[in-house]
Motif scaffolding. Structure first.
Motif, PDB file in Angstrom:
ATOM      1  N   GLN A 146       0.816  -1.210   0.000  1.00  0.00           N
ATOM      2  CA  GLN A 146       0.000   0.000   0.000  1.00  0.00           C
ATOM      3  C   GLN A 146       0.852   1.264   0.000  1.00  0.00           C
ATOM      4  OE1 GLN A 146      -2.708  -1.898  -0.783  1.00  0.00           O
ATOM      5  NE2 GLN A 146      -3.936  -0.444   0.341  1.00  0.00           N
ATOM      6  N   ARG A 147       2.027   1.190   0.651  1.00  0.00           N
ATOM      7  CA  ARG A 147       2.815   2.401   0.848  1.00  0.00           C
ATOM      8  C   ARG A 147       4.259   2.289   0.355  1.00  0.00           C
ATOM      9  NH1 ARG A 147       0.726   6.248   4.052  1.00  0.00           N
ATOM     10  NH2 ARG A 147       2.826   7.060   4.354  1.00  0.00           N
ATOM     11  N   GLY A 148       4.713   1.079   0.012  1.00  0.00           N
ATOM     12  CA  GLY A 148       6.120   0.879  -0.288  1.00  0.00           C
ATOM     13  C   GLY A 148       6.900   0.625   0.988  1.00  0.00           C
ATOM     14  N   ASN A 149       8.073  -0.024   0.869  1.00  0.00           N
ATOM     15  CA  ASN A 149       8.901  -0.271   2.045  1.00  0.00           C
ATOM     16  C   ASN A 149      10.345  -0.468   1.627  1.00  0.00           C
ATOM     17  OD1 ASN A 149       9.174  -0.489   4.848  1.00  0.00           O
ATOM     18  ND2 ASN A 149       9.137  -2.719   4.766  1.00  0.00           N
ATOM     19  N   PHE A 150      11.240   0.123   2.345  1.00  0.00           N
ATOM     20  CA  PHE A 150      12.669   0.083   2.027  1.00  0.00           C
ATOM     21  C   PHE A 150      13.159  -1.367   1.930  1.00  0.00           C
ATOM     22  CE2 PHE A 150      17.189   0.287   2.768  1.00  0.00           C
ATOM     23  CZ  PHE A 150      17.590   1.484   2.185  1.00  0.00           C
ATOM     24  N   GLY A 151      13.851  -1.671   0.854  1.00  0.00           N
ATOM     25  CA  GLY A 151      14.422  -3.001   0.686  1.00  0.00           C
ATOM     26  C   GLY A 151      13.459  -4.061   0.211  1.00  0.00           C
ATOM     27  N   GLN A 152      12.237  -3.654  -0.179  1.00  0.00           N
ATOM     28  CA  GLN A 152      11.226  -4.646  -0.541  1.00  0.00           C
ATOM     29  C   GLN A 152      10.596  -4.360  -1.901  1.00  0.00           C
ATOM     30  OE1 GLN A 152       8.587  -4.973   2.995  1.00  0.00           O
ATOM     31  NE2 GLN A 152       9.647  -6.897   3.372  1.00  0.00           N
ATOM     32  N   THR A 153      11.419  -4.068  -2.887  1.00  0.00           N
ATOM     33  CA  THR A 153      10.920  -3.858  -4.245  1.00  0.00           C
ATOM     34  C   THR A 153      10.032  -5.003  -4.686  1.00  0.00           C
ATOM     35  OG1 THR A 153      12.820  -2.536  -4.945  1.00  0.00           O
ATOM     36  CG2 THR A 153      11.615  -3.698  -6.673  1.00  0.00           C
ATOM     37  N   ASN A 154      10.519  -6.229  -4.540  1.00  0.00           N
ATOM     38  CA  ASN A 154       9.807  -7.418  -5.011  1.00  0.00           C
ATOM     39  C   ASN A 154       8.510  -7.652  -4.222  1.00  0.00           C
ATOM     40  OD1 ASN A 154      11.255  -8.030  -2.671  1.00  0.00           O
ATOM     41  ND2 ASN A 154      12.521  -9.599  -3.647  1.00  0.00           N
ATOM     42  N   TYR A 155       8.618  -7.604  -2.916  1.00  0.00           N
ATOM     43  CA  TYR A 155       7.475  -7.876  -2.040  1.00  0.00           C
ATOM     44  C   TYR A 155       6.405  -6.794  -2.174  1.00  0.00           C
ATOM     45  CZ  TYR A 155       5.053  -8.741   2.436  1.00  0.00           C
ATOM     46  OH  TYR A 155       4.119  -8.993   3.410  1.00  0.00           O
ATOM     47  N   ALA A 156       6.830  -5.518  -2.162  1.00  0.00           N
ATOM     48  CA  ALA A 156       5.866  -4.421  -2.272  1.00  0.00           C
ATOM     49  C   ALA A 156       5.135  -4.465  -3.605  1.00  0.00           C
ATOM     50  CB  ALA A 156       6.576  -3.077  -2.094  1.00  0.00           C
ATOM     51  N   ALA A 157       5.875  -4.742  -4.683  1.00  0.00           N
ATOM     52  CA  ALA A 157       5.247  -4.816  -6.007  1.00  0.00           C
ATOM     53  C   ALA A 157       4.234  -5.947  -6.070  1.00  0.00           C
ATOM     54  CB  ALA A 157       6.314  -4.998  -7.080  1.00  0.00           C
ATOM     55  N   ALA A 158       4.606  -7.102  -5.528  1.00  0.00           N
ATOM     56  CA  ALA A 158       3.696  -8.251  -5.547  1.00  0.00           C
ATOM     57  C   ALA A 158       2.442  -7.979  -4.721  1.00  0.00           C
ATOM     58  CB  ALA A 158       4.416  -9.496  -5.029  1.00  0.00           C
ATOM     59  N   LYS A 159       2.613  -7.406  -3.544  1.00  0.00           N
ATOM     60  CA  LYS A 159       1.464  -7.153  -2.678  1.00  0.00           C
ATOM     61  C   LYS A 159       0.551  -6.062  -3.242  1.00  0.00           C
ATOM     62  CE  LYS A 159       2.043 -10.138   0.662  1.00  0.00           C
ATOM     63  NZ  LYS A 159       1.098 -11.275   0.798  1.00  0.00           N
ATOM     64  N   ALA A 160       1.139  -5.061  -3.899  1.00  0.00           N
ATOM     65  CA  ALA A 160       0.312  -4.056  -4.565  1.00  0.00           C
ATOM     66  C   ALA A 160      -0.487  -4.699  -5.694  1.00  0.00           C
ATOM     67  CB  ALA A 160       1.183  -2.925  -5.109  1.00  0.00           C
ATOM     68  N   GLY A 161       0.144  -5.599  -6.426  1.00  0.00           N
ATOM     69  CA  GLY A 161      -0.542  -6.306  -7.497  1.00  0.00           C
ATOM     70  C   GLY A 161      -1.686  -7.161  -6.996  1.00  0.00           C
ATOM     71  N   ILE A 162      -1.514  -7.739  -5.816  1.00  0.00           N
ATOM     72  CA  ILE A 162      -2.576  -8.571  -5.245  1.00  0.00           C
ATOM     73  C   ILE A 162      -3.829  -7.744  -4.973  1.00  0.00           C
ATOM     74  CG2 ILE A 162      -3.217  -9.774  -3.098  1.00  0.00           C
ATOM     75  CD1 ILE A 162      -0.358 -11.004  -3.174  1.00  0.00           C
ATOM     76  N   VAL A 163      -3.667  -6.532  -4.459  1.00  0.00           N
ATOM     77  CA  VAL A 163      -4.828  -5.669  -4.221  1.00  0.00           C
ATOM     78  C   VAL A 163      -5.479  -5.285  -5.547  1.00  0.00           C
ATOM     79  CG1 VAL A 163      -5.607  -3.480  -3.262  1.00  0.00           C
ATOM     80  CG2 VAL A 163      -3.891  -4.819  -2.044  1.00  0.00           C
ATOM     81  N   ALA A 164      -4.670  -5.018  -6.556  1.00  0.00           N
ATOM     82  CA  ALA A 164      -5.230  -4.695  -7.881  1.00  0.00           C
ATOM     83  C   ALA A 164      -6.008  -5.883  -8.443  1.00  0.00           C
ATOM     84  CB  ALA A 164      -4.104  -4.295  -8.834  1.00  0.00           C
ATOM     85  N   MET A 165      -5.516  -7.091  -8.233  1.00  0.00           N
ATOM     86  CA  MET A 165      -6.244  -8.270  -8.697  1.00  0.00           C
ATOM     87  C   MET A 165      -7.552  -8.432  -7.942  1.00  0.00           C
ATOM     88  SD  MET A 165      -3.356 -11.144  -9.706  1.00  0.00           S
ATOM     89  CE  MET A 165      -2.729 -11.438  -8.052  1.00  0.00           C
ATOM     90  N   ALA A 166      -7.557  -8.123  -6.648  1.00  0.00           N
ATOM     91  CA  ALA A 166      -8.806  -8.219  -5.876  1.00  0.00           C
ATOM     92  C   ALA A 166      -9.881  -7.319  -6.466  1.00  0.00           C
ATOM     93  CB  ALA A 166      -8.541  -7.859  -4.413  1.00  0.00           C
ATOM     94  N   ARG A 167      -9.500  -6.098  -6.839  1.00  0.00           N
ATOM     95  CA  ARG A 167     -10.478  -5.169  -7.411  1.00  0.00           C
ATOM     96  C   ARG A 167     -10.980  -5.661  -8.765  1.00  0.00           C
ATOM     97  NH1 ARG A 167      -6.210  -0.619  -5.941  1.00  0.00           N
ATOM     98  NH2 ARG A 167      -6.736  -0.317  -3.750  1.00  0.00           N
ATOM     99  N   THR A 168     -10.064  -6.201  -9.556  1.00  0.00           N
ATOM    100  CA  THR A 168     -10.431  -6.701 -10.881  1.00  0.00           C
ATOM    101  C   THR A 168     -11.337  -7.922 -10.780  1.00  0.00           C
ATOM    102  OG1 THR A 168      -8.355  -5.883 -11.807  1.00  0.00           O
ATOM    103  CG2 THR A 168      -9.506  -7.595 -13.053  1.00  0.00           C
ATOM    104  N   TRP A 169     -10.953  -8.863  -9.935  1.00  0.00           N
ATOM    105  CA  TRP A 169     -11.731 -10.104  -9.803  1.00  0.00           C
ATOM    106  C   TRP A 169     -13.082  -9.857  -9.156  1.00  0.00           C
ATOM    107  CZ3 TRP A 169      -6.969 -13.121  -7.561  1.00  0.00           C
ATOM    108  CH2 TRP A 169      -6.036 -13.307  -8.591  1.00  0.00           C
ATOM    109  N   ALA A 170     -13.179  -8.834  -8.296  1.00  0.00           N
ATOM    110  CA  ALA A 170     -14.481  -8.506  -7.706  1.00  0.00           C
ATOM    111  C   ALA A 170     -15.478  -8.164  -8.804  1.00  0.00           C
ATOM    112  CB  ALA A 170     -14.334  -7.339  -6.727  1.00  0.00           C
ATOM    113  N   MET A 171     -15.012  -7.491  -9.859  1.00  0.00           N
ATOM    114  CA  MET A 171     -15.880  -7.182 -10.993  1.00  0.00           C
ATOM    115  C   MET A 171     -16.191  -8.435 -11.808  1.00  0.00           C
ATOM    116  SD  MET A 171     -14.440  -3.534 -12.432  1.00  0.00           S
ATOM    117  CE  MET A 171     -12.718  -4.036 -12.523  1.00  0.00           C
ATOM    118  N   GLU A 172     -15.161  -9.220 -12.090  1.00  0.00           N
ATOM    119  CA  GLU A 172     -15.330 -10.369 -12.972  1.00  0.00           C
ATOM    120  C   GLU A 172     -16.164 -11.483 -12.350  1.00  0.00           C
ATOM    121  OE1 GLU A 172     -11.093  -9.846 -15.391  1.00  0.00           O
ATOM    122  OE2 GLU A 172     -11.313 -11.464 -13.943  1.00  0.00           O
TER     123      GLU A 172
END
Length: 303
Positions: A146-172
Motif C-alpha cells: 500500500q505504501r512501499g517499504n525500504f528493501g522490498q521492491t519485489n514484495y511491495a510490487a507483488a502485494k500491490a498487485g494482489i490488491v489490484a487483482m482483488a479489485r479486478t476479480w471482484a468485478m469479474e
C-alpha cells in the motif's frame, strides 16, 4: 460466524499468520485444507486443527505453478466434496535494496506471492463457478504494497498487485456470487520481530505473558496473530456477502478500510501542458501537497 458446511483452502498455513487463519476458520466450523511447502509443518498444523476439534487435511506444495494450485482445489473436493473459501497467504521474503536485488530475488518473491495468488485464485474460481453457489476469495496483502517499504521492491510490487487483482476479480466474479477482498494484516510474526522498535516489546510481552502496550495495539495497529484472524473468518462467512473489492487492514485494536487510489488534485490547461507549464503548476499548485510514501517508522513513547 458459522462456517459449518464450508470448505476452505489456506495457502502457507503451516505456521504464522496462515496457521492462525486456518485455526480460526476451523474453529468456526469450516473444513480446512492446510498447505505449506514443508511437509512437517503441514502435518503439525493438521494435527493442531484436529486436536482443537476441527476437520483438516494437508497438501504440501510450493505455491506458484498451476499444477500446485489445482492440487489444492482437487484435495478440497476429494476430501470434503466442494470448495467455498480460498485464503491466499503463502509467501516468502528476499529483501534487498534495488541495486543489490538479483533477478532471482525478484522472480522468486513475485512467483510465490503474485503468481501463486493468481494460479490459486483461478483454479478456485473455476471450481466455485462450476458449483454455482458463490464463494469467497480472501487475498492477503501488506502495508508494504500500500505504501512501499525500504528493501522490498519485489514484495511491495507483488502485494500491490494482489490488491489490484482483488479489485479486478471482484468485478469479474460478482455475477457468480464470488466476493474478492484483500486483507492488510499487521501482527507480531517472525518478520515484525526484525523491526528494532518492535522486537524488544514483542519479546517482553511473550516472556511475561502480558498484552502488548496501547502504543503498539492502537497507535501502530500491531497485535497478535489471533487479532487478525477474525477478519478472515468474517470475509469467509455469509455475513460478508455484500463486501467485495475492498482492501481492509487489521492489527491489534485497529480495523481500517484502505482507500483506493484516486486523483487527489487536478489542473487544466487549454491546449495541453508544456514542460515549463507543468513545472510552474507543480511549484504553485499540484505539487504543494505531495503524497507520502513508505511505512512510517514506529515511534515508541518516551519513558
Amino acid at each position: 460466524m458459522d462456517l459449518h458446511g464450508k470448505v476452505a483452502v489456506v495457502t502457507g498455513s503451516g505456521r504464522g499468520l496462515g496457521l492462525g487463519y486456518a485455526r480460526a476458520l476451523a474453529a468456526a466450523g469450516a473444513a480446512v485444507v492446510v498447505n505449506d511447502v514443508d511437509q512437517d509443518a503441514v502435518d503439525a498444523a493438521v494435527a493442531t486443527l484436529r486436536s482443537e476439534g476441527g476437520a483438516a487435511v494437508g497438501a504440501a506444495a510450493a505455491v506458484g505453478d498451476s499444477a500446485a494450485a489445482q492440487e489444492l482445489v482437487d484435495t478440497a473436493v476429494r476430501e470434503f466434496g466442494r470448495l467455498d473459501v480460498l485464503v491466499t497467504n503463502a509467501g516468502i521474503l528476499r529483501d534487498r535494496v534495488l541495486w543489490k536485488m538479483t533477478d532471482d530475488d525478484f522472480d522468486d518473491v513475485v512467483r510465490v506471492h503474485l503468481r501463486g495468488t493468481f494460479t490459486c485464485a483461478r483454479a478456485a474460481a473455476i471450481r466455485m463457478r462450476e458449483q454455482g453457489a458463490g464463494g469467497r476469495l480472501v487475498l492477503i496483502a501488506s502495508p508494504a504494497g500500500q505504501r512501499g517499504n525500504f528493501g522490498q521492491t519485489n514484495y511491495a510490487a507483488a502485494k500491490a498487485g494482489i490488491v489490484a487483482m482483488a479489485r479486478t476479480w471482484a468485478m469479474e466474479l460478482g455475477r457468480a456470487g464470488i466476493t474478492v477482498n484483500a486483507v492488510v494484516p499487521v501482527a507480531a510474526t517472525e518478520m515484525t520481530r526484525t523491526i528494532p522498535a518492535f522486537a524488544p516489546v514483542i519479546e517482553a510481552s511473550e516472556r511475561t505473558g502480558t498484552p502488548l502496550p496501547d502504543w503498539l495495539r492502537k497507535g501502530e495497529g500491531l497485535g497478535t496473530v489471533e487479532d487478525v484472524a477474525g477478519l478472515v473468518t468474517f470475509l469467509a462467512s455469509d455475513a460478508s456477502k455484500d463486501v467485495t473489492g475492498q482492501a481492509i487492514g487489521i492489527g491489534g485494536d485497529r480495523l481500517a478500510l484502505w482507500s483506493h487510489p484516486k486523483e487527489k488534485a487536478v489542473a487544466y490547461a487549454d491546449g495541453g501542458w508544456s514542460s515549463q507549464a507543468i513545472a510552474e503548476e507543480w511549484a504553485g499548485g499540484l505539487g504543494t501537497d505531495p503524497e507520502t510514501y513508505g511505512i512510517p517508522a514506529p515511534q515508541a513513547p518516551e519513558a
